[in-house]
Design a protein around this motif. Structure first.
Motif, PDB file in Angstrom:
ATOM      1  N   SER A  84      96.079 -42.871  12.621  1.00 26.45           N
ATOM      2  CA  SER A  84      95.853 -44.080  11.822  1.00 26.45           C
ATOM      3  C   SER A  84      94.764 -43.862  10.768  1.00 26.45           C
ATOM      4  N   ASP A  85      93.640 -43.292  11.177  1.00 28.77           N
ATOM      5  CA  ASP A  85      92.520 -43.096  10.249  1.00 28.77           C
ATOM      6  C   ASP A  85      92.834 -42.036   9.194  1.00 28.77           C
ATOM      7  N   TYR A  86      93.533 -40.994   9.592  1.00 32.97           N
ATOM      8  CA  TYR A  86      93.926 -39.936   8.662  1.00 32.97           C
ATOM      9  C   TYR A  86      94.873 -40.490   7.595  1.00 32.97           C
ATOM     10  N   LEU A  87      95.881 -41.251   8.029  1.00 31.04           N
ATOM     11  CA  LEU A  87      96.820 -41.830   7.066  1.00 31.04           C
ATOM     12  C   LEU A  87      96.133 -42.838   6.160  1.00 31.04           C
ATOM     13  N   ASP A  88      95.186 -43.587   6.703  1.00 28.45           N
ATOM     14  CA  ASP A  88      94.444 -44.546   5.883  1.00 28.45           C
ATOM     15  C   ASP A  88      93.708 -43.813   4.765  1.00 28.45           C
ATOM     16  N   ASN A  89      93.114 -42.675   5.090  1.00 28.14           N
ATOM     17  CA  ASN A  89      92.457 -41.865   4.063  1.00 28.14           C
ATOM     18  C   ASN A  89      93.453 -41.352   3.028  1.00 28.14           C
ATOM     19  N   LEU A  90      94.594 -40.858   3.504  1.00 27.43           N
ATOM     20  CA  LEU A  90      95.597 -40.322   2.583  1.00 27.43           C
ATOM     21  C   LEU A  90      96.096 -41.398   1.620  1.00 27.43           C
ATOM     22  N   CYS A  91      96.211 -42.631   2.102  1.00 27.21           N
ATOM     23  CA  CYS A  91      96.711 -43.716   1.258  1.00 27.21           C
ATOM     24  C   CYS A  91      95.608 -44.336   0.407  1.00 27.21           C
ATOM     25  N   ASP A  92      94.407 -44.458   0.967  1.00 25.08           N
ATOM     26  CA  ASP A  92      93.288 -45.082   0.251  1.00 25.08           C
ATOM     27  C   ASP A  92      92.886 -44.289  -0.984  1.00 25.08           C
TER      28      ASP A  92
END
Length: 350
Positions: A84-92
């Motif tokens: 979740s946190d990794y994808l949030d970074n990739l999208c943010d």
């Protein structure tokens, strides 16, 4: 293992049992992230593991509900939250703004809750591709653990439903800035018959938490569950508990989001008084829904502890206006919140 029901016994078990396990698993993923061949993906993975580790630490507390399967449950929670946190970074901070790219990335969170589902190339709609198997490894770790939990089949549908809300939110809130609000409002239109007394941005906040998923995993570790218990657990966390959690997250990020021009649901309240009133309302509704849960005193402590953890964050402590408002939240959280607040304040500075 006795489930803690007082602030001091909860903190004792967190420091003795939960945090050491969570940190061990976080370190394992950190070592894997260091070996990611693509520099952009490596940077975002390491950044998320460094800056958002407290999400895993907080989520891992649900391992205390899992009895002798505590370690296995914490391993799942850390792996799922890391996705979740990794994808949030990739999208943010993305090199892409494509809806299909964000959707494909977030299929990994659905696959992680679906033992037997074969991982795909979740990066296929973006230029940065080679993560050395990092994301697939996280997905498979979640799948392997869940399929061994005796109650997982009973809660799988509910877990996937909560994950579906989460994924929709993450996709819609990260696309081109001029489309975000419109997509989120249309999304809420499809669901508001169930939640007529909410705004679109409050519903979005309720969708943005993984706590309900972790709660289900912990109880699934203990054995099969009937559907009435599954219903109670879901109602205990969605929407109010999760909504309170995420609105507090956005509350502490206000200054950062203004600077970065990022979407923040707190900005849509008419004024501070309205925002405080609605967060108090969510707190009251959360306490009401918690009362129907098994081990409700534990869940109540988690709720009060979450309020404290967010309000002790340095982003609040270093901002005069946020700190003033935070004191109001602490007061309506009561003595347990004050206890957790002081502990969190000291822990962060240590």
């Amino acid at each position: 293992m006795k489930i803690p029901t007082t602030p001091w016994t909860l903190l004792y078990k967190i420091y003795r049992d939960v945090l050491p396990d969570a940190h061990d698993y976080l370190n394992e993923w950190r070592e894997k992230a260091k070996k990611i061949p693509n520099e952009e993906l490596k940077q975002q993975a390491l950044s998320s593991l460094k800056d958002k580790a407290f999400h895993c630490e907080g989520g891992a507390v649900y391992g205390l509900l899992a009895g002798k399967e505590r370690c296995k449950t914490i391993q799942f929670i850390v792996a799922y939250q890391t996705i979740s946190d990794y994808l949030d970074n990739l999208c943010d901070r993305s090199t892409s703004l494509e809806e299909r790219d964000f959707r494909e990335l977030h299929y990994s969170l659905i696959h992680a809750l679906t033992p037997g589902a074969e991982p795909v190339n979740y990066y296929r709609y973006r230029n940065d591709q080679d993560d050395g198997g990092f994301l697939t490894s996280l997905v498979r770790t979640c799948q392997d653990i869940l399929q061994d939990l005796p109650g997982f089949k009973d809660v799988q549908y509910a877990m996937r439903e909560l994950a579906g809300y989460y994924c929709d939110l993450q996709v819609f809130k990260h696309v081109e800035k001029n489309r975000r609000v419109e997509l989120l409002e249309k999304w809420f239109e499809r669901h508001k018959h169930n939640w007529p007394l909410m705004t679109w941005y409050e519903f979005s906040a309720c969708a943005g938490s993984t706590l309900g998923i972790f709660c289900f995993a912990a109880y699934a570790a203990n054995g099969p569950m009937d559907q009435e218990r599954v219903r109670l657990l879901k109602a205990g966390y969605f929407p109010w508990f999760q909504g309170l959690h995420i609105l507090l997250d956005y509350f502490i990020d206000q200054e950062e989001d203004r600077i970065e021009d990022d979407l923040n649901f707190i900005f849509y309240y008419d004024n501070e008084e309205k925002m405080v009133e609605r967060i108090r309302h969510m707190k009251d509704k959360t306490e009401e829904s918690i009362r129907g849960l098994p081990d409700w005193k534990f869940h109540q402590l988690i709720n009060k502890g979450l309020i404290a953890i967010y309000l002790a964050d340095k982003k609040v402590q270093e901002h005069k206006e946020l700190k003033r408002t935070a004191k109001r939240f602490i007061r309506f959280g009561g003595l347990p919140t004050m206890f957790f607040y002081l502990n969190s304040w000291m822990y962060r500075r240590a």
